[in-house]
Scaffold this motif. Structure first.
Motif, mmCIF file in Angstrom:
data_model
loop_
_atom_site.group_PDB
_atom_site.id
_atom_site.type_symbol
_atom_site.label_atom_id
_atom_site.label_comp_id
_atom_site.label_asym_id
_atom_site.label_seq_id
_atom_site.Cartn_x
_atom_site.Cartn_y
_atom_site.Cartn_z
ATOM 1 N N VAL A 50 2.202 -0.746 5.223
ATOM 2 C CA VAL A 50 1.121 -1.918 5.322
ATOM 3 C C VAL A 50 0.222 -1.346 6.539
ATOM 4 C CG1 VAL A 50 2.851 -3.873 4.842
ATOM 5 C CG2 VAL A 50 2.829 -3.061 7.055
ATOM 6 N N VAL A 51 0.709 -0.654 7.281
ATOM 7 C CA VAL A 51 -0.281 -0.063 8.384
ATOM 8 C C VAL A 51 -1.308 0.638 7.564
ATOM 9 C CG1 VAL A 51 -0.685 1.329 10.484
ATOM 10 C CG2 VAL A 51 1.209 -0.285 10.299
ATOM 11 N N ARG A 52 -0.857 1.715 6.737
ATOM 12 C CA ARG A 52 -1.777 2.469 6.202
ATOM 13 C C ARG A 52 -2.867 1.767 5.319
ATOM 14 N NH1 ARG A 52 0.459 7.576 2.774
ATOM 15 N NH2 ARG A 52 0.749 8.264 4.993
ATOM 16 N N SER A 53 -2.394 0.836 4.493
ATOM 17 C CA SER A 53 -3.203 0.056 3.408
ATOM 18 C C SER A 53 -4.064 -1.127 4.231
ATOM 19 C CB SER A 53 -2.450 -0.969 2.353
ATOM 20 O OG SER A 53 -3.037 -1.372 1.701
ATOM 21 N N LEU A 54 -3.317 -1.730 5.236
ATOM 22 C CA LEU A 54 -4.169 -2.850 5.839
ATOM 23 C C LEU A 54 -4.346 -2.560 7.115
ATOM 24 C CD1 LEU A 54 -1.589 -5.621 4.521
ATOM 25 C CD2 LEU A 54 -3.721 -5.104 3.631
ATOM 26 N N GLY A 55 -3.988 -1.483 8.049
ATOM 27 C CA GLY A 55 -4.286 -1.235 9.382
ATOM 28 C C GLY A 55 -3.577 -2.276 10.460
ATOM 29 N N LEU A 56 -4.230 -2.585 11.624
ATOM 30 C CA LEU A 56 -3.597 -3.511 12.513
ATOM 31 C C LEU A 56 -3.088 -4.812 11.834
ATOM 32 C CD1 LEU A 56 -2.530 -3.600 15.346
ATOM 33 C CD2 LEU A 56 -4.976 -4.289 15.870
ATOM 34 N N MET A 57 -3.864 -5.237 11.006
ATOM 35 C CA MET A 57 -3.690 -6.746 10.188
ATOM 36 C C MET A 57 -2.298 -6.518 9.562
ATOM 37 S SD MET A 57 -5.770 -8.723 11.603
ATOM 38 C CE MET A 57 -5.182 -9.898 10.485
ATOM 39 N N GLY A 58 -1.627 -5.540 8.942
ATOM 40 C CA GLY A 58 -0.432 -5.252 8.400
ATOM 41 C C GLY A 58 0.362 -5.506 9.276
ATOM 42 N N GLN A 59 0.377 -5.164 10.414
ATOM 43 C CA GLN A 59 1.672 -5.236 11.374
ATOM 44 C C GLN A 59 1.892 -6.718 11.682
ATOM 45 O OE1 GLN A 59 0.572 -2.618 14.490
ATOM 46 N NE2 GLN A 59 2.259 -1.105 13.845
ATOM 47 N N THR A 60 1.002 -7.504 11.295
ATOM 48 C CA THR A 60 0.974 -9.156 11.636
ATOM 49 C C THR A 60 1.709 -9.882 10.495
ATOM 50 O OG1 THR A 60 -0.981 -9.742 10.710
ATOM 51 C CG2 THR A 60 -1.089 -8.975 12.998
ATOM 52 N N ILE A 61 1.958 -9.149 9.612
ATOM 53 C CA ILE A 61 2.776 -9.948 8.418
ATOM 54 C C ILE A 61 4.024 -9.813 8.967
ATOM 55 C CG2 ILE A 61 3.496 -9.628 6.069
ATOM 56 C CD1 ILE A 61 0.708 -8.229 5.630
ATOM 57 N N ALA A 62 4.702 -11.005 8.673
ATOM 58 C CA ALA A 62 6.268 -11.471 9.071
ATOM 59 C C ALA A 62 6.923 -10.975 7.615
ATOM 60 C CB ALA A 62 6.423 -12.791 9.311
ATOM 61 N N CYS A 63 7.746 -9.839 8.053
ATOM 62 C CA CYS A 63 8.682 -9.503 7.007
ATOM 63 C C CYS A 63 10.063 -9.173 7.630
ATOM 64 C CB CYS A 63 7.975 -8.107 6.679
ATOM 65 S SG CYS A 63 9.159 -7.115 5.263
ATOM 66 N N ASP A 64 11.093 -9.810 6.976
ATOM 67 C CA ASP A 64 12.384 -9.707 7.486
ATOM 68 C C ASP A 64 13.334 -8.889 6.614
ATOM 69 O OD1 ASP A 64 12.176 -11.309 9.363
ATOM 70 O OD2 ASP A 64 12.316 -12.883 8.440
ATOM 71 N N ILE A 65 13.833 -7.851 6.646
ATOM 72 C CA ILE A 65 14.822 -7.014 5.544
ATOM 73 C C ILE A 65 15.997 -8.005 5.831
ATOM 74 C CG2 ILE A 65 16.089 -4.767 5.339
ATOM 75 C CD1 ILE A 65 13.808 -3.606 6.733
ATOM 76 N N LEU A 66 16.410 -8.262 4.385
ATOM 77 C CA LEU A 66 17.573 -9.215 4.264
ATOM 78 C C LEU A 66 18.800 -8.457 3.803
ATOM 79 C CD1 LEU A 66 16.051 -11.973 2.456
ATOM 80 C CD2 LEU A 66 16.472 -11.699 4.667
ATOM 81 N N LYS A 67 18.670 -7.397 3.088
ATOM 82 C CA LYS A 67 19.709 -6.526 2.642
ATOM 83 C C LYS A 67 19.146 -5.117 1.981
ATOM 84 C CE LYS A 67 23.569 -6.238 -0.741
ATOM 85 N NZ LYS A 67 24.045 -7.056 -1.923
ATOM 86 N N VAL A 68 20.040 -4.255 2.496
ATOM 87 C CA VAL A 68 19.520 -2.689 1.926
ATOM 88 C C VAL A 68 20.760 -2.230 0.977
ATOM 89 C CG1 VAL A 68 19.315 -0.421 2.573
ATOM 90 C CG2 VAL A 68 18.252 -2.168 3.959
ATOM 91 N N ASP A 69 20.525 -1.968 -0.076
ATOM 92 C CA ASP A 69 21.499 -1.656 -1.160
ATOM 93 C C ASP A 69 20.893 -0.291 -1.872
ATOM 94 O OD1 ASP A 69 23.532 -1.699 -2.801
ATOM 95 O OD2 ASP A 69 22.695 -2.950 -4.287
ATOM 96 N N GLY A 70 21.347 0.898 -0.982
ATOM 97 C CA GLY A 70 20.983 2.031 -1.618
ATOM 98 C C GLY A 70 19.475 2.425 -1.451
ATOM 99 N N LEU A 71 18.755 2.482 -2.682
ATOM 100 C CA LEU A 71 17.290 2.629 -2.703
ATOM 101 C C LEU A 71 16.574 1.365 -3.250
ATOM 102 C CD1 LEU A 71 17.064 6.140 -4.545
ATOM 103 C CD2 LEU A 71 16.887 5.500 -2.078
ATOM 104 N N GLN A 72 17.325 0.218 -2.916
ATOM 105 C CA GLN A 72 16.637 -1.121 -2.878
ATOM 106 C C GLN A 72 16.788 -1.799 -1.877
ATOM 107 O OE1 GLN A 72 18.803 -3.029 -6.464
ATOM 108 N NE2 GLN A 72 17.149 -2.269 -7.709
ATOM 109 N N CYS A 73 15.843 -2.528 -1.747
ATOM 110 C CA CYS A 73 15.814 -3.557 -0.476
ATOM 111 C C CYS A 73 15.254 -4.994 -0.861
ATOM 112 C CB CYS A 73 15.066 -2.984 0.686
ATOM 113 S SG CYS A 73 14.847 -3.811 2.224
ATOM 114 N N TYR A 74 15.811 -5.930 -0.164
ATOM 115 C CA TYR A 74 15.862 -7.143 -0.331
ATOM 116 C C TYR A 74 14.891 -7.751 0.800
ATOM 117 C CZ TYR A 74 19.108 -7.053 -4.309
ATOM 118 O OH TYR A 74 19.606 -6.754 -5.193
ATOM 119 N N VAL A 75 13.711 -8.286 0.903
ATOM 120 C CA VAL A 75 12.930 -8.512 1.988
ATOM 121 C C VAL A 75 12.399 -10.098 1.606
ATOM 122 C CG1 VAL A 75 12.093 -6.311 2.541
ATOM 123 C CG2 VAL A 75 10.726 -7.753 1.127
#
Length: 135
Positions: A50-75
């Motif tokens: 998000v920082v590479r694509s959206l810059g500083l505005m990308g860090q303001t996006i609220a994102c919660d990691i709910l579950k990590v399952d190996g190479l998959q992630c629920y957010v």
């Protein structure tokens, strides 16, 4: 004496203006590895994307990691324009793994959005409907 039918109570629920959208993310590696990613690796990958694509505005996006399952992630991500920006930032992300060493054995690491839904149940379980036919 006339009998009256019992009253039927009908309830309806309408969901409007949902606060969250849910996404299932996957790590894509070149070459393909069977390694797993932990919560900190996922946090770093999402933050880099998000920082590479959206810059500083990308860090303001609220994102919660709910579950990590190996190479998959629920957010869970804030709904609306932020969710669309988040998905576009994640979808086009690739990084050289030789310098960051995020996933062992891979030269390049990328992210992809596997599924999205306004409800958590929409990203859990087997693919249904047209998504199952496309695979």
């Amino acid at each position: 004496m006339a009998q009256t039918a019992p009253a039927v109570i009908e309830e309806r629920t309408t969901l409007r203006d949902l606060d969250w959208n849910y996404a299932l993310l996957q790590v894509v590696t070149e070459p393909a590895v069977a390694e797993t990613a932990d919560e900190m690796t996922w946090y770093r990958l999402i933050d880099l994307a998000v920082v590479r694509s959206l810059g500083l505005m990308g860090q303001t996006i609220a994102c919660d990691i709910l579950k990590v399952d190996g190479l998959q992630c629920y957010v869970r991500v804030a709904a609306g324009e932020q969710f669309r920006e988040f998905c576009s930032a994640i979808s086009g992300f690739w990084v050289d793994n030789r310098t960051l060493a995020l996933v062992e054995g891979a030269q390049r690491v990328g992210l992809q959005v596997a599924r999205t839904s306004p409800f958590a149940q929409g990203i859990v379980g087997p693919a249904r409907g047209w998504a199952a036919q496309a695979q």
